[in-house]
Motif scaffolding. Structure first.
Motif, PDB file in Angstrom:
ATOM      1  N   GLU A  23      -6.336  -3.851 -16.107  1.00 25.02           N
ATOM      2  CA  GLU A  23      -7.382  -3.503 -15.150  1.00 25.02           C
ATOM      3  C   GLU A  23      -8.399  -2.611 -15.844  1.00 25.02           C
ATOM      4  OE1 GLU A  23      -4.559  -3.883 -11.178  1.00 25.02           O
ATOM      5  OE2 GLU A  23      -5.347  -1.907 -11.748  1.00 25.02           O
ATOM      6  N   TYR A  24      -9.668  -2.835 -15.534  1.00 19.37           N
ATOM      7  CA  TYR A  24     -10.697  -2.078 -16.236  1.00 19.37           C
ATOM      8  C   TYR A  24     -11.961  -1.977 -15.385  1.00 19.37           C
ATOM      9  CZ  TYR A  24     -12.613  -6.711 -17.433  1.00 19.37           C
ATOM     10  OH  TYR A  24     -13.124  -7.981 -17.376  1.00 19.37           O
ATOM     11  N   SER A  25     -12.734  -0.928 -15.637  1.00 18.55           N
ATOM     12  CA  SER A  25     -14.054  -0.795 -15.026  1.00 18.55           C
ATOM     13  C   SER A  25     -15.091  -1.207 -16.060  1.00 18.55           C
ATOM     14  CB  SER A  25     -14.285   0.645 -14.555  1.00 18.55           C
ATOM     15  OG  SER A  25     -14.222   1.549 -15.645  1.00 18.55           O
TER      16      SER A  25
ATOM     17  N   ALA B 249      -9.677   1.631 -18.965  1.00 16.59           N
ATOM     18  CA  ALA B 249      -8.828   0.443 -18.867  1.00 16.59           C
ATOM     19  C   ALA B 249      -7.376   0.869 -18.918  1.00 16.59           C
ATOM     20  CB  ALA B 249      -9.132  -0.533 -20.002  1.00 16.59           C
ATOM     21  N   GLY B 250      -6.496   0.061 -18.321  1.00 18.91           N
ATOM     22  CA  GLY B 250      -5.076   0.348 -18.335  1.00 18.91           C
ATOM     23  C   GLY B 250      -4.265  -0.915 -18.145  1.00 18.91           C
ATOM     24  N   VAL B 251      -2.981  -0.862 -18.543  1.00 21.59           N
ATOM     25  CA  VAL B 251      -2.077  -2.011 -18.442  1.00 21.59           C
ATOM     26  C   VAL B 251      -1.072  -1.740 -17.330  1.00 21.59           C
ATOM     27  CG1 VAL B 251      -0.540  -3.565 -19.669  1.00 21.59           C
ATOM     28  CG2 VAL B 251      -2.299  -2.314 -20.935  1.00 21.59           C
ATOM     29  N   ARG B 252      -1.012  -2.635 -16.352  1.00 21.82           N
ATOM     30  CA  ARG B 252      -0.060  -2.523 -15.247  1.00 21.82           C
ATOM     31  C   ARG B 252       1.348  -2.924 -15.706  1.00 21.82           C
ATOM     32  NH1 ARG B 252      -0.681  -0.615 -10.185  1.00 21.82           N
ATOM     33  NH2 ARG B 252       0.281  -2.457  -9.263  1.00 21.82           N
ATOM     34  N   PRO B 253       2.367  -2.558 -14.936  1.00 25.47           N
ATOM     35  CA  PRO B 253       3.738  -2.944 -15.302  1.00 25.47           C
ATOM     36  C   PRO B 253       3.932  -4.444 -15.452  1.00 25.47           C
ATOM     37  CG  PRO B 253       3.787  -1.226 -13.644  1.00 25.47           C
ATOM     38  CD  PRO B 253       2.358  -1.628 -13.785  1.00 25.47           C
TER      39      PRO B 253
ATOM     40  N   VAL C  57     -11.897   2.954 -32.603  1.00 27.16           N
ATOM     41  CA  VAL C  57     -10.957   2.436 -31.606  1.00 27.16           C
ATOM     42  C   VAL C  57     -10.218   3.575 -30.918  1.00 27.16           C
ATOM     43  CG1 VAL C  57     -10.625   0.244 -32.818  1.00 27.16           C
ATOM     44  CG2 VAL C  57      -9.092   2.168 -33.307  1.00 27.16           C
ATOM     45  N   ALA C  58      -9.761   3.281 -29.711  1.00 26.67           N
ATOM     46  CA  ALA C  58      -8.787   4.103 -29.001  1.00 26.67           C
ATOM     47  C   ALA C  58      -7.770   3.133 -28.422  1.00 26.67           C
ATOM     48  CB  ALA C  58      -9.450   4.940 -27.922  1.00 26.67           C
ATOM     49  N   ALA C  59      -6.681   3.630 -27.831  1.00 24.45           N
ATOM     50  CA  ALA C  59      -5.636   2.706 -27.383  1.00 24.45           C
ATOM     51  C   ALA C  59      -4.728   3.358 -26.372  1.00 24.45           C
ATOM     52  CB  ALA C  59      -4.805   2.216 -28.579  1.00 24.45           C
ATOM     53  N   GLU C  60      -3.969   2.525 -25.671  1.00 26.17           N
ATOM     54  CA  GLU C  60      -2.848   2.983 -24.865  1.00 26.17           C
ATOM     55  C   GLU C  60      -1.736   1.949 -24.972  1.00 26.17           C
ATOM     56  OE1 GLU C  60      -2.798   1.691 -20.373  1.00 26.17           O
ATOM     57  OE2 GLU C  60      -4.398   3.136 -20.718  1.00 26.17           O
ATOM     58  N   TRP C  61      -0.535   2.351 -24.591  1.00 17.26           N
ATOM     59  CA  TRP C  61       0.646   1.508 -24.737  1.00 17.26           C
ATOM     60  C   TRP C  61       0.693   0.416 -23.672  1.00 17.26           C
ATOM     61  CZ3 TRP C  61       4.106   2.394 -28.724  1.00 17.26           C
ATOM     62  CH2 TRP C  61       4.066   3.647 -29.341  1.00 17.26           C
ATOM     63  N   TYR C  62       1.225  -0.732 -24.041  1.00 16.76           N
ATOM     64  CA  TYR C  62       1.725  -1.675 -23.039  1.00 16.76           C
ATOM     65  C   TYR C  62       3.049  -1.124 -22.520  1.00 16.76           C
ATOM     66  CZ  TYR C  62      -1.595  -5.528 -23.292  1.00 16.76           C
ATOM     67  OH  TYR C  62      -2.723  -6.308 -23.167  1.00 16.76           O
ATOM     68  N   PRO C  63       3.429  -1.455 -21.286  1.00 19.72           N
ATOM     69  CA  PRO C  63       4.584  -0.795 -20.652  1.00 19.72           C
ATOM     70  C   PRO C  63       5.903  -0.927 -21.405  1.00 19.72           C
ATOM     71  CG  PRO C  63       3.278  -1.930 -19.009  1.00 19.72           C
ATOM     72  CD  PRO C  63       2.717  -2.328 -20.340  1.00 19.72           C
TER      73      PRO C  63
ATOM     74  N   MET D 238     -16.590   3.593  -7.443  1.00 15.26           N
ATOM     75  CA  MET D 238     -15.235   4.134  -7.588  1.00 15.26           C
ATOM     76  C   MET D 238     -14.797   4.066  -9.035  1.00 15.26           C
ATOM     77  SD  MET D 238     -12.996   1.043  -5.856  1.00 15.26           S
ATOM     78  CE  MET D 238     -13.524   1.568  -4.252  1.00 15.26           C
ATOM     79  N   SER D 239     -13.861   4.921  -9.370  1.00 13.83           N
ATOM     80  CA  SER D 239     -13.274   4.907 -10.703  1.00 13.83           C
ATOM     81  C   SER D 239     -12.145   3.888 -10.758  1.00 13.83           C
ATOM     82  CB  SER D 239     -12.753   6.295 -11.056  1.00 13.83           C
ATOM     83  OG  SER D 239     -11.636   6.624 -10.238  1.00 13.83           O
ATOM     84  N   LEU D 240     -11.680   3.603 -11.960  1.00 12.04           N
ATOM     85  CA  LEU D 240     -10.516   2.739 -12.118  1.00 12.04           C
ATOM     86  C   LEU D 240      -9.306   3.413 -11.478  1.00 12.04           C
ATOM     87  CD1 LEU D 240      -9.452   0.105 -13.528  1.00 12.04           C
ATOM     88  CD2 LEU D 240      -8.679   1.610 -15.373  1.00 12.04           C
ATOM     89  N   PRO D 241      -8.579   2.719 -10.575  1.00  8.22           N
ATOM     90  CA  PRO D 241      -7.402   3.345  -9.952  1.00  8.22           C
ATOM     91  C   PRO D 241      -6.318   3.671 -10.990  1.00  8.22           C
ATOM     92  CG  PRO D 241      -8.119   1.438  -8.695  1.00  8.22           C
ATOM     93  CD  PRO D 241      -8.887   1.417  -9.983  1.00  8.22           C
ATOM     94  N   ALA D 242      -5.682   4.817 -10.798  1.00  9.63           N
ATOM     95  CA  ALA D 242      -4.500   5.209 -11.574  1.00  9.63           C
ATOM     96  C   ALA D 242      -3.288   5.056 -10.676  1.00  9.63           C
ATOM     97  CB  ALA D 242      -4.631   6.657 -12.040  1.00  9.63           C
ATOM     98  N   TRP D 243      -2.196   4.514 -11.214  1.00  9.44           N
ATOM     99  CA  TRP D 243      -1.031   4.222 -10.397  1.00  9.44           C
ATOM    100  C   TRP D 243       0.149   5.108 -10.782  1.00  9.44           C
ATOM    101  CZ3 TRP D 243      -3.590   0.700 -13.473  1.00  9.44           C
ATOM    102  CH2 TRP D 243      -3.008   0.445 -14.718  1.00  9.44           C
TER     103      TRP D 243
END
Length: 630
Positions: free
Chosen positions: A329-331, A320-324, A274-280, A33-38
């Motif tokens: 969470e990451y694969s 990878a992603g940051v939950r609220p 590098v790549a990145a995404e925001w913390y909530p 499975m892929s990393l879940p998106a919420w």
């Protein structure tokens, strides 16, 4: 090798040993499975992709209820899906038989039953937005009130905007390739990556107002320097856009305040890219760092500039992603260990987030690194060798990745493991054109694609033979997509190096491929070659496998998708027809899908076809021990 009929068929089995036969197949059939998106506003509602049914499809997961539901059920699978912010709907892209051409449909998150099998929606699914038209997907962004959809066709790219569920209106259109890159949290701004300057490999950025479509800000770093919009700040009313740039020869980060048209470059002391995404809360970034085919994760605090390394095992992060709640969470996988979905809590506690149903895929062999002197610097290769192989040189598969702007990494691969089970060493070559090694390395193939990469492959081949890894009489060149193109080209320009070749969904006749392929790829080719075939015909001819077909001496297997929009079937047939005219040994395997298959049984069949063909091609020399063809 004499072949009386050029149609390849999968053998019933590859291995005499029952356990080996079970093991290689089990790596493909094990559920993944892929990393879940919420959903941003309902994070308990998630979607993911999984092959649990035997076909890669979309699944809905309600974390609160603990329920999982298969959303789509289509013969050739589904690979694109998003969830609405409030979690009430799942949108998925409906194409036809894997041809990538279609439109977005939607259905309730908690719908009964599954999506239809006809590719048009079927049970539970309806057209997502009226007023658009079919095409290739070019981005999608779902807000609470507004929805943006990018559509690419032979006429160019159009970005549509729908307000409060109304019929879509055109926000942006241009004949050159473009894509929807993001929607701001307050839904007042839309970011578009475009190639109006004529180079879609190095895009520029434009931010438009959703109120009236006016231009809010523009950013272009000039010729040969691309910009990639990652996402707007998750804070309502915050106009900052996270952007990748390459001003110093590698991908780095900046934050662009689009309303003030000011920017801050982020200095992150890490090698590689590098790549990145925001913390909530918008105060920090989750940094995904790539160096020498492996990943690390870090938290970067925007105010202090502090960089904190997260505790994850060595290997490759799929996503990878940051939950609220601040958990990450990451694969993850490495060459030896199958993919697992993990969670790292804000306090550092780690756990396995999801375990697919059924047995876990059997482990495989680790990979080691080789840095080989090449024509323009060291070429990074990743090497795997069967642990039970006899001493001395082995039959060796040189696996050339697709893209070309991609890279082989230290990740799990059931496909690689199957070749190892068959007694082959496997060498992955991150040739010039690969990502992760800086802009100059990636762009070095401009003006002479194919030929440049194969100079690096030749250097790695020489190294593998000189070090005693590879038997020079049993070397196989193998790849799919761009890798398939390189495999065919290698058989023609380096005939003395290869005992056999396997080319999956390749470019085989570049002039015919350009005429038939999807427009975004024609734009890519124009940027790569420095013009169209009408403008620089000699370059296309020089870099086309068909030009060198008379020099092909080794047996070749070609795998082709009947509905492939990227490497269309006509140009492959042109190449095969010429092989037949010349009396060269070849086989072809055709399947009813597009640029690859999302059906597990089909993937197993194709892998068996490839290995069986190669063992027969090498059989006159020496077959791999412990392997027989039944």
């Amino acid at each position: 090798m004499t072949i009386s009929h050029p149609t390849a068929a999968a053998p019933e089995r590859l291995f005499a040993d029952d356990e080996t036969e079970r093991r290689w197949r089990a790596r493909f059939t094990a559920a993944r499975m892929s990393l879940p998106a919420w959903a941003d506003d309902a994070p308990h509602r998630n979607l993911y992709l999984s092959n649990a049914s035997g076909v890669w499809e979309v699944y809905a997961w309600d974390r609160t209820a603990g329920t999982h539901r298969r959303v789509t059920d289509r013969p050739n699978g589904t690979s694109r899906a998003v969830i609405t912010r409030d979690g009430t709907e799942i949108w998925w892209f409906a194409d036809t038989d894997g041809d990538e051409f279609g439109g977005w449909v939607r259905e309730p998150f908690d719908a009964d039953g599954t999506g239809g099998t006809d590719g048009s929606g079927g049970t539970g699914a309806t057209e997502a937005v009226t007023g658009t038209h079919p095409g290739y997907p070019a981005g999608v962004a779902l807000g609470n009130r507004m929805v943006g959809i990018g559509v690419s066709t032979d006429d160019g790219t159009t970005v549509f905007l729908s307000r409060d569920g109304a019929e879509a209106e055109v926000l942006y259109t241009h004949a050159n390739d473009a894509g929807l890159a993001g929607l701001s949290e307050d839904e007042t701004l839309v970011a578009i990556a475009h190639s109006e300057h004529g180079d879609n490999r190095h895009p520029a950025l434009r931010v438009l107002s959703t109120v009236d479509g006016s231009v809010v800000a523009e950013k272009w770093d000039g010729a040969g320097l691309g910009l990639d919009a990652l996402d707007f700040s998750p804070v309502f009313g915050d106009p900052r856009l996270l952007v990748l740039h390459e001003r110093r020869g590698r991908e780095e980060l900046l934050i662009w305040d689009v309303t003030a048209d000011s920017e801050v470059e982020l200095t992150i002391d890490l090698p590689g890219e590098v790549a990145a995404e925001w913390y909530p809360d918008g105060t920090a970034l989750l940094i995904s760092h790539t160096h020498e085919a492996r990943n690390t994760l870090h938290r970067y605090h925007l105010d202090s500039g502090e960089l904190t390394t997260l505790d994850i095992p060595p290997g490759t992060i799929g996503s990878a992603g940051v939950r609220p709640d601040g958990s990450v969470e990451y694969s993850w996988s490495n060459a030896a260990e199958p993919t697992v979905i993990r969670s790292l809590a804000a306090d550092g506690a780690e756990s396995v987030l999801l375990t697919p149903p059924g047995d876990r895929a059997p482990a495989s062999e680790p990979m080691t690194d080789a840095f080989v002197a090449g024509p323009a610097g060291d070429v990074h290769a990743l090497v795997a060798r069967p642990s039970d192989a006899p001493d001395g040189p082995l039959p060796t598969v040189f696996a050339l990745h697709g893209g070309p702007h991609a890279a082989d990494e230290d990740r799990f691969s059931a496909y690689r493991a199957a070749w190892l089970e068959a007694g082959f060493a496997v060498v992955h070559v991150n040739y010039r054109g690969s990502t992760g090694y800086g802009s100059a390395w990636r762009d070095a193939i401009e003006g002479r694609p194919g030929l440049t990469e194969l100079a690096d492959v030749a250097a790695v081949h020489d190294w593998a033979v000189a070090t005693g890894l590879a038997d020079p009489d049993r070397c196989v060149v193998n790849g799919a997509s761009w890798g398939g193109y390189l495999a065919l080209l290698a058989l023609g320009i380096q005939p003395a190096r290869w005992a056999a070749g396997v080319a999956g969904v390749p470019v085989a006749d570049y002039l015919a491929a350009y005429a038939d392929e999807m427009e975004p790829l024609r734009a890519f080719d124009r940027a790569l070659f420095g013009g169209s075939p009408e403008e620089v015909p000699d370059r296309y001819v020089e870099c086309s496998p068909l030009t060198y077909v008379e020099q092909v001496a080794a047996p070749v297997l070609v795998l082709a998708g009947e509905n492939d929009p990227r490497c269309p079937i006509r140009q492959i047939d042109n190449y095969l027809d010429r092989l037949a005219e010349l009396g060269r040994p070849y086989e072809v395997y055709r399947y009813e899908a597009g640029h690859g298959s999302l059906v597990v049984a089909e993937t197993i069949k194709q892998t068996a076809v490839e290995i069986d063909f190669t063992l027969r091609a090498l059989g006159a020399l020496r077959a791999a021990p412990a392997v027989r063809r039944t």
